[in-house]
Design a protein around this motif. Structure first.
Motif, mmCIF file in Angstrom:
data_model
loop_
_atom_site.group_PDB
_atom_site.id
_atom_site.type_symbol
_atom_site.label_atom_id
_atom_site.label_comp_id
_atom_site.label_asym_id
_atom_site.label_seq_id
_atom_site.Cartn_x
_atom_site.Cartn_y
_atom_site.Cartn_z
ATOM 1 N N UNK A 66 0.841 -1.196 0.000
ATOM 2 C CA UNK A 66 0.000 0.000 0.000
ATOM 3 C C UNK A 66 0.878 1.249 0.000
ATOM 4 N N UNK A 67 0.535 2.182 -0.851
ATOM 5 C CA UNK A 67 1.195 3.478 -0.931
ATOM 6 C C UNK A 67 0.197 4.551 -0.499
ATOM 7 N N UNK A 68 0.702 5.744 -0.283
ATOM 8 C CA UNK A 68 -0.153 6.865 0.113
ATOM 9 C C UNK A 68 -0.065 7.949 -0.958
ATOM 10 N N UNK A 69 -1.217 8.407 -1.435
ATOM 11 C CA UNK A 69 -1.296 9.482 -2.422
ATOM 12 C C UNK A 69 -2.260 10.531 -1.884
ATOM 13 N N UNK A 70 -1.760 11.758 -1.712
ATOM 14 C CA UNK A 70 -2.568 12.848 -1.150
ATOM 15 C C UNK A 70 -2.820 13.887 -2.230
ATOM 16 N N UNK A 71 -4.047 14.376 -2.301
ATOM 17 C CA UNK A 71 -4.460 15.337 -3.323
ATOM 18 C C UNK A 71 -4.970 16.599 -2.652
ATOM 19 N N UNK A 72 -4.284 17.704 -2.910
ATOM 20 C CA UNK A 72 -4.705 19.004 -2.407
ATOM 21 C C UNK A 72 -5.799 19.523 -3.331
ATOM 22 N N UNK A 73 -6.951 19.831 -2.761
ATOM 23 C CA UNK A 73 -8.117 20.239 -3.544
ATOM 24 C C UNK A 73 -8.732 21.501 -2.950
#
Length: 128
Positions: free
Chosen positions: A59-66
């Protein structure tokens, strides 16, 4: 020298399904397949290239600034899809969003178990 992240490869059990899942949740489009990759271009110029993987997928972590408006739209799609979501990366606060740094954020998983996050303020940018 300016350094910018251009793309990263995201391991998937089914690259087409995974790319479409992310695009649908975030309100984006899947680009045409490029070699072995299903690309999902992000508006800031970074592309997530989904690739089929065999064996276990860490599992990886992907964060999206919105934006606040995009958060509302994305969060509505998360809830409409019946996805579990949490206020924290360790998934100890289910069915909550966080208010870190004066913004909003939540975590949810993609079909491969990657820990995805949407947030409206970068961490460390405001008050808790």
């Amino acid at each position: 020298m300016a350094v910018e992240l251009n793309h990263t490869i995201v391991a998937a059990r089914d690259k087409k399904l995974s790319a479409q899942f992310l695009a649908d949740i975030l309100g984006l489009e899947v680009a045409p397949q490029y070699g072995p990759f299903m690309p999902v271009p992000i508006p800031n110029g970074v592309t997530l290239d989904f690739a089929d993987a065999s064996g276990p997928i860490p599992a990886q972590h992907y964060a999206f600034l919105v934006s606040e408006d995009d958060f509302d739209a994305i969060f509505a799609r998360i809830r409409e899809a019946g996805l579990a979501y949490w206020a924290d990366p360790h998934h100890t606060r289910p069915d909550e969003i966080n208010r870190n740094d004066g913004g909003r954020g939540t975590y949810f998983e993609d079909p491969n178990g990657h820990n995805l996050e949407i947030l409206t303020r970068p961490y460390g940018s405001g008050t808790d």
